[in-house]
Motif scaffolding. Structure first.
Motif, PDB file in Angstrom:
ATOM      1  N   UNK A 135       5.947   6.746  -8.354  1.00 46.77           N
ATOM      2  CA  UNK A 135       5.569   5.556  -7.596  1.00 46.77           C
ATOM      3  C   UNK A 135       4.447   4.798  -8.295  1.00 46.77           C
ATOM      4  N   UNK A 136       3.563   5.521  -9.008  1.00 50.97           N
ATOM      5  CA  UNK A 136       2.494   4.857  -9.753  1.00 50.97           C
ATOM      6  C   UNK A 136       3.052   4.103 -10.959  1.00 50.97           C
ATOM      7  N   UNK A 137       4.048   4.667 -11.597  1.00 53.20           N
ATOM      8  CA  UNK A 137       4.691   4.006 -12.735  1.00 53.20           C
ATOM      9  C   UNK A 137       5.369   2.711 -12.267  1.00 53.20           C
ATOM     10  N   UNK A 138       6.053   2.782 -11.143  1.00 49.73           N
ATOM     11  CA  UNK A 138       6.725   1.598 -10.592  1.00 49.73           C
ATOM     12  C   UNK A 138       5.684   0.536 -10.247  1.00 49.73           C
ATOM     13  N   UNK A 139       4.618   0.937  -9.555  1.00 51.72           N
ATOM     14  CA  UNK A 139       3.578  -0.016  -9.165  1.00 51.72           C
ATOM     15  C   UNK A 139       2.945  -0.653 -10.404  1.00 51.72           C
ATOM     16  N   UNK A 140       2.640   0.141 -11.416  1.00 53.35           N
ATOM     17  CA  UNK A 140       2.019  -0.407 -12.624  1.00 53.35           C
ATOM     18  C   UNK A 140       2.967  -1.356 -13.354  1.00 53.35           C
TER      19      UNK A 140
ATOM     20  N   UNK B 163      14.659   2.218 -11.757  1.00 53.77           N
ATOM     21  CA  UNK B 163      13.850   3.388 -12.073  1.00 53.77           C
ATOM     22  C   UNK B 163      14.529   4.706 -11.741  1.00 53.77           C
ATOM     23  N   UNK B 164      15.679   4.657 -11.075  1.00 48.73           N
ATOM     24  CA  UNK B 164      16.347   5.883 -10.676  1.00 48.73           C
ATOM     25  C   UNK B 164      15.504   6.677  -9.693  1.00 48.73           C
ATOM     26  N   UNK B 165      14.758   5.964  -8.859  1.00 44.85           N
ATOM     27  CA  UNK B 165      13.839   6.598  -7.914  1.00 44.85           C
ATOM     28  C   UNK B 165      14.443   6.644  -6.521  1.00 44.85           C
TER      29      UNK B 165
ATOM     30  N   UNK C 203      14.262   6.088  -2.328  1.00 43.94           N
ATOM     31  CA  UNK C 203      13.756   4.990  -1.514  1.00 43.94           C
ATOM     32  C   UNK C 203      12.320   5.265  -1.068  1.00 43.94           C
ATOM     33  N   UNK C 204      11.989   6.506  -0.788  1.00 42.06           N
ATOM     34  CA  UNK C 204      10.624   6.837  -0.382  1.00 42.06           C
ATOM     35  C   UNK C 204       9.637   6.545  -1.513  1.00 42.06           C
ATOM     36  N   UNK C 205      10.020   6.869  -2.740  1.00 42.36           N
ATOM     37  CA  UNK C 205       9.167   6.605  -3.894  1.00 42.36           C
ATOM     38  C   UNK C 205       8.932   5.115  -4.052  1.00 42.36           C
ATOM     39  N   UNK C 206       9.978   4.320  -3.896  1.00 40.40           N
ATOM     40  CA  UNK C 206       9.855   2.860  -4.006  1.00 40.40           C
ATOM     41  C   UNK C 206       8.974   2.327  -2.874  1.00 40.40           C
ATOM     42  N   UNK C 207       9.148   2.855  -1.669  1.00 39.37           N
ATOM     43  CA  UNK C 207       8.321   2.425  -0.543  1.00 39.37           C
ATOM     44  C   UNK C 207       6.850   2.730  -0.805  1.00 39.37           C
ATOM     45  N   UNK C 208       6.566   3.884  -1.395  1.00 42.36           N
ATOM     46  CA  UNK C 208       5.177   4.234  -1.714  1.00 42.36           C
ATOM     47  C   UNK C 208       4.603   3.271  -2.751  1.00 42.36           C
ATOM     48  N   UNK C 209       5.399   2.898  -3.747  1.00 44.71           N
ATOM     49  CA  UNK C 209       4.935   1.958  -4.769  1.00 44.71           C
ATOM     50  C   UNK C 209       4.634   0.597  -4.138  1.00 44.71           C
TER      51      UNK C 209
END
Length: 142
Positions: free
Chosen positions: A19-24, A51-53, A55-61
């Motif tokens: 999620x940090x990688x997506x946000x950055x 990102x192959x992530x 949905x929870x990971x994307x929501x966190x980002x």
């Protein structure tokens, strides 16, 4: 290798969580001008594909970007790039004054109200899902 609970870094670990990688990545797109103030951020589905992530990971980002002031939510419309320069973006030629959040306290209050509206919407959606699952389970079980 040190194992930790999911989502936690080992002490001294320098590896970013997904999620940090997506946000950055999205922050960099905003800083570079690829995403401009008022532009819609990519949809959750698009970020999941890119990102192959999960949905929870994307929501966190996305939550992180909103918390940091990079993005705002418009209920029913999606997430958008905030309409001001971000305080972390110190490359601006006009100094710190140019990067202060527009509207000061009122902008923060509005951002919090939008975040609260998003949370209420998500809770309502989750309740509807639970009810649908419970209804489906009771129909199949009897």
């Amino acid at each position: 290798m040190v194992t930790t609970r999911r989502g936690r870094r080992p002490a001294g670990g320098g590896v970013s969580l997904t999620f940090e990688v997506i946000a950055e990545t999205l922050r960099e797109r905003i800083r570079s001008g690829g995403l401009k103030p008022g532009d819609a951020l990519p949809t959750q589905a698009a970020v999941i594909r890119e990102f192959g992530a999960s949905s929870l990971t994307v929501q966190k980002a996305m939550a992180l970007l909103k918390q940091e002031g990079w993005a705002v939510s418009r209920p029913g419309k999606g997430a958008f790039v905030a309409h001001h320069a971000h305080p972390d973006d110190a490359d601006g030629p006009d100094g710190p004054e140019a990067t202060a959040p527009a509207g000061g306290t009122m902008a923060h209050v509005e951002a919090l109200e939008r975040a609260l509206a998003d949370a209420v919407e998500q809770i309502a959606d989750l309740r509807a899902r639970v009810e649908a699952l419970e209804t489906g389970s009771s129909e199949r079980g009897h």
